[in-house]
Design a protein around this motif. Sequence first.
Motif, PDB file in Angstrom:
ATOM      1  N   ASP A 202       0.853  -1.184   0.000  1.00 56.55           N
ATOM      2  CA  ASP A 202       0.000   0.000   0.000  1.00 56.55           C
ATOM      3  C   ASP A 202       0.892   1.238   0.000  1.00 56.55           C
ATOM      4  O   ASP A 202       1.327   1.704   1.049  1.00 56.55           O
ATOM      5  CB  ASP A 202      -0.928  -0.005   1.223  1.00 56.55           C
ATOM      6  CG  ASP A 202      -1.921   1.148   1.188  1.00 56.55           C
ATOM      7  OD1 ASP A 202      -2.084   1.746   0.102  1.00 56.55           O
ATOM      8  OD2 ASP A 202      -2.505   1.462   2.239  1.00 56.55           O
ATOM      9  N   ILE A 203       1.191   1.745  -1.184  1.00 55.71           N
ATOM     10  CA  ILE A 203       2.013   2.940  -1.327  1.00 55.71           C
ATOM     11  C   ILE A 203       1.138   4.043  -1.906  1.00 55.71           C
ATOM     12  O   ILE A 203       0.442   3.824  -2.905  1.00 55.71           O
ATOM     13  CB  ILE A 203       3.226   2.676  -2.239  1.00 55.71           C
ATOM     14  CG1 ILE A 203       4.137   1.622  -1.592  1.00 55.71           C
ATOM     15  CG2 ILE A 203       4.007   3.939  -2.513  1.00 55.71           C
ATOM     16  CD1 ILE A 203       5.329   1.259  -2.434  1.00 55.71           C
ATOM     17  N   PRO A 204       1.132   5.221  -1.305  1.00 51.35           N
ATOM     18  CA  PRO A 204       0.302   6.322  -1.818  1.00 51.35           C
ATOM     19  C   PRO A 204       0.548   6.567  -3.307  1.00 51.35           C
ATOM     20  O   PRO A 204       1.679   6.444  -3.782  1.00 51.35           O
ATOM     21  CB  PRO A 204       0.752   7.517  -0.979  1.00 51.35           C
ATOM     22  CG  PRO A 204       1.292   6.904   0.276  1.00 51.35           C
ATOM     23  CD  PRO A 204       1.901   5.596  -0.130  1.00 51.35           C
ATOM     24  N   ILE A 205      -0.512   6.884  -4.036  1.00 56.83           N
ATOM     25  CA  ILE A 205      -0.440   7.066  -5.484  1.00 56.83           C
ATOM     26  C   ILE A 205       0.687   8.014  -5.897  1.00 56.83           C
ATOM     27  O   ILE A 205       1.426   7.717  -6.838  1.00 56.83           O
ATOM     28  CB  ILE A 205      -1.797   7.565  -6.033  1.00 56.83           C
ATOM     29  CG1 ILE A 205      -2.870   6.491  -5.823  1.00 56.83           C
ATOM     30  CG2 ILE A 205      -1.666   7.903  -7.523  1.00 56.83           C
ATOM     31  CD1 ILE A 205      -2.585   5.198  -6.545  1.00 56.83           C
ATOM     32  N   PRO A 206       0.878   9.179  -5.243  1.00 56.23           N
ATOM     33  CA  PRO A 206       1.953  10.071  -5.679  1.00 56.23           C
ATOM     34  C   PRO A 206       3.338   9.440  -5.591  1.00 56.23           C
ATOM     35  O   PRO A 206       4.261   9.865  -6.277  1.00 56.23           O
ATOM     36  CB  PRO A 206       1.837  11.262  -4.718  1.00 56.23           C
ATOM     37  CG  PRO A 206       0.432  11.229  -4.249  1.00 56.23           C
ATOM     38  CD  PRO A 206       0.092   9.769  -4.151  1.00 56.23           C
ATOM     39  N   ASP A 207       3.500   8.433  -4.734  1.00 61.35           N
ATOM     40  CA  ASP A 207       4.817   7.821  -4.542  1.00 61.35           C
ATOM     41  C   ASP A 207       5.044   6.597  -5.417  1.00 61.35           C
ATOM     42  O   ASP A 207       6.183   6.165  -5.581  1.00 61.35           O
ATOM     43  CB  ASP A 207       4.996   7.416  -3.071  1.00 61.35           C
ATOM     44  CG  ASP A 207       5.053   8.627  -2.158  1.00 61.35           C
ATOM     45  OD1 ASP A 207       5.366   9.721  -2.653  1.00 61.35           O
ATOM     46  OD2 ASP A 207       4.758   8.455  -0.955  1.00 61.35           O
ATOM     47  N   ARG A 208       3.993   6.008  -5.958  1.00 57.44           N
ATOM     48  CA  ARG A 208       4.144   4.740  -6.684  1.00 57.44           C
ATOM     49  C   ARG A 208       5.102   4.861  -7.867  1.00 57.44           C
ATOM     50  O   ARG A 208       6.037   4.070  -8.013  1.00 57.44           O
ATOM     51  CB  ARG A 208       2.778   4.239  -7.178  1.00 57.44           C
ATOM     52  CG  ARG A 208       1.879   3.726  -6.066  1.00 57.44           C
ATOM     53  CD  ARG A 208       0.564   3.233  -6.632  1.00 57.44           C
ATOM     54  NE  ARG A 208       0.719   2.057  -7.477  1.00 57.44           N
ATOM     55  CZ  ARG A 208       0.717   0.813  -7.025  1.00 57.44           C
ATOM     56  NH1 ARG A 208       0.560   0.576  -5.734  1.00 57.44           N
ATOM     57  NH2 ARG A 208       0.846  -0.200  -7.844  1.00 57.44           N
ATOM     58  N   ASN A 209       4.864   5.830  -8.737  1.00 61.17           N
ATOM     59  CA  ASN A 209       5.714   5.996  -9.912  1.00 61.17           C
ATOM     60  C   ASN A 209       7.150   6.330  -9.525  1.00 61.17           C
ATOM     61  O   ASN A 209       8.099   5.888 -10.179  1.00 61.17           O
ATOM     62  CB  ASN A 209       5.156   7.079 -10.831  1.00 61.17           C
ATOM     63  CG  ASN A 209       3.860   6.635 -11.501  1.00 61.17           C
ATOM     64  OD1 ASN A 209       3.603   5.443 -11.630  1.00 61.17           O
ATOM     65  ND2 ASN A 209       3.056   7.604 -11.923  1.00 61.17           N
ATOM     66  N   GLY A 210       7.290   7.112  -8.444  1.00 62.57           N
ATOM     67  CA  GLY A 210       8.640   7.454  -7.999  1.00 62.57           C
ATOM     68  C   GLY A 210       9.403   6.242  -7.504  1.00 62.57           C
ATOM     69  O   GLY A 210      10.593   6.077  -7.802  1.00 62.57           O
ATOM     70  N   VAL A 211       8.726   5.372  -6.759  1.00 66.98           N
ATOM     71  CA  VAL A 211       9.372   4.164  -6.247  1.00 66.98           C
ATOM     72  C   VAL A 211       9.686   3.208  -7.393  1.00 66.98           C
ATOM     73  O   VAL A 211      10.786   2.645  -7.473  1.00 66.98           O
ATOM     74  CB  VAL A 211       8.484   3.478  -5.191  1.00 66.98           C
ATOM     75  CG1 VAL A 211       9.079   2.132  -4.781  1.00 66.98           C
ATOM     76  CG2 VAL A 211       8.325   4.380  -3.976  1.00 66.98           C
ATOM     77  N   LEU A 212       8.732   3.014  -8.307  1.00 70.43           N
ATOM     78  CA  LEU A 212       8.975   2.143  -9.454  1.00 70.43           C
ATOM     79  C   LEU A 212      10.131   2.676 -10.302  1.00 70.43           C
ATOM     80  O   LEU A 212      10.941   1.909 -10.827  1.00 70.43           O
ATOM     81  CB  LEU A 212       7.714   2.021 -10.313  1.00 70.43           C
ATOM     82  CG  LEU A 212       6.548   1.235  -9.709  1.00 70.43           C
ATOM     83  CD1 LEU A 212       5.318   1.343 -10.600  1.00 70.43           C
ATOM     84  CD2 LEU A 212       6.924  -0.230  -9.515  1.00 70.43           C
ATOM     85  N   GLY A 213      10.211   3.999 -10.402  1.00 67.25           N
ATOM     86  CA  GLY A 213      11.259   4.618 -11.206  1.00 67.25           C
ATOM     87  C   GLY A 213      12.663   4.351 -10.695  1.00 67.25           C
ATOM     88  O   GLY A 213      13.634   4.459 -11.452  1.00 67.25           O
ATOM     89  N   LEU A 214      12.799   3.972  -9.425  1.00 68.69           N
ATOM     90  CA  LEU A 214      14.113   3.659  -8.870  1.00 68.69           C
ATOM     91  C   LEU A 214      14.720   2.417  -9.511  1.00 68.69           C
ATOM     92  O   LEU A 214      15.932   2.201  -9.445  1.00 68.69           O
ATOM     93  CB  LEU A 214      14.012   3.469  -7.350  1.00 68.69           C
ATOM     94  CG  LEU A 214      13.556   4.694  -6.540  1.00 68.69           C
ATOM     95  CD1 LEU A 214      13.360   4.320  -5.074  1.00 68.69           C
ATOM     96  CD2 LEU A 214      14.579   5.812  -6.667  1.00 68.69           C
ATOM     97  N   PHE A 215      13.869   1.590 -10.131  1.00 65.85           N
ATOM     98  CA  PHE A 215      14.333   0.356 -10.771  1.00 65.85           C
ATOM     99  C   PHE A 215      14.520   0.526 -12.278  1.00 65.85           C
ATOM    100  O   PHE A 215      14.904  -0.423 -12.965  1.00 65.85           O
ATOM    101  CB  PHE A 215      13.348  -0.784 -10.502  1.00 65.85           C
ATOM    102  CG  PHE A 215      13.276  -1.197  -9.056  1.00 65.85           C
ATOM    103  CD1 PHE A 215      14.060  -2.234  -8.574  1.00 65.85           C
ATOM    104  CD2 PHE A 215      12.427  -0.541  -8.171  1.00 65.85           C
ATOM    105  CE1 PHE A 215      13.989  -2.624  -7.244  1.00 65.85           C
ATOM    106  CE2 PHE A 215      12.353  -0.918  -6.836  1.00 65.85           C
ATOM    107  CZ  PHE A 215      13.142  -1.963  -6.370  1.00 65.85           C
TER     108      PHE A 215
END
Length: 259
Positions: A202-215
């Motif tokens: 459960d990651i807040p929507i604003p953070d999802r793309n940022g976290v995925l982008g780390l990979f």
Amino acid sequence: MRKLIIGLVCLVGLAVVIDFGAAAYAEYRVSRAIRQGADLTSDPEVTIHGFPFLSHAIDGKYKTVEISAHGVRADVIGKTTIEATLTGVSVPLADMIDGTVDTVPVDRVDGRIRIDATELGRLLAIPDLQVSAPPADKSDGTFGSGGSGLTTTGGVVFTGTVPVGPVKTKLSVKANLILENGQLRIVASDFYIDPGAGFKIDIPIPDRNGVLGLFNQTIDTRQLPFGVLPTKVSAIGSQIVIEGTGQNVTINLDDLKKS
């Protein structure tokens, strides 16, 4: 008769020893030539297949030659393993003996670059990065095992510890491996949860793309060993493997680590 048989056995044994010795010497000369030409830090492994070796050497034609160089530094990736399988290799005996092997006609060359999870983790700034193939669909008849479960094409699962808001969290993501315009694009598409884990991320929507982008990452792979163009990328074990094939080409040993 007994002495004759023993004598013949000794002669055959001596011939085999001489043949293996000649093959080992040829492999050494080719290895040294590749190391010097490609400016490697150590001798690559060279295996010349075909017995008896001397008959192939006299003919100047070898069925298969395998080359493997470990710890080869690339501009962006870091240390990689470079492999090439040469089929139908033509090298005159005189060139093999005096070590003047330079350009070599081959019927087929299969080139590979192996990127270990450790090196990819350094590039992504994820030190504990793990690479694995996603499990197969249970409907494919393998009940989720995917056969060997080691190889996949186009998809991969990354697991590692990354910052999620104010804390660091270990999680897994699904990523696509895309070869495009001579580059490998690693694009994380979604978070991955083992179906048997029984929980969700459960990651807040604003953070999802940022976290995925780390990979996410783009790696230049326009040319594999000996100028082969990449045509396939897959996850094998804990490595990302980029492969390509060339037909009826003349390779230059100096171009082993050209990538």
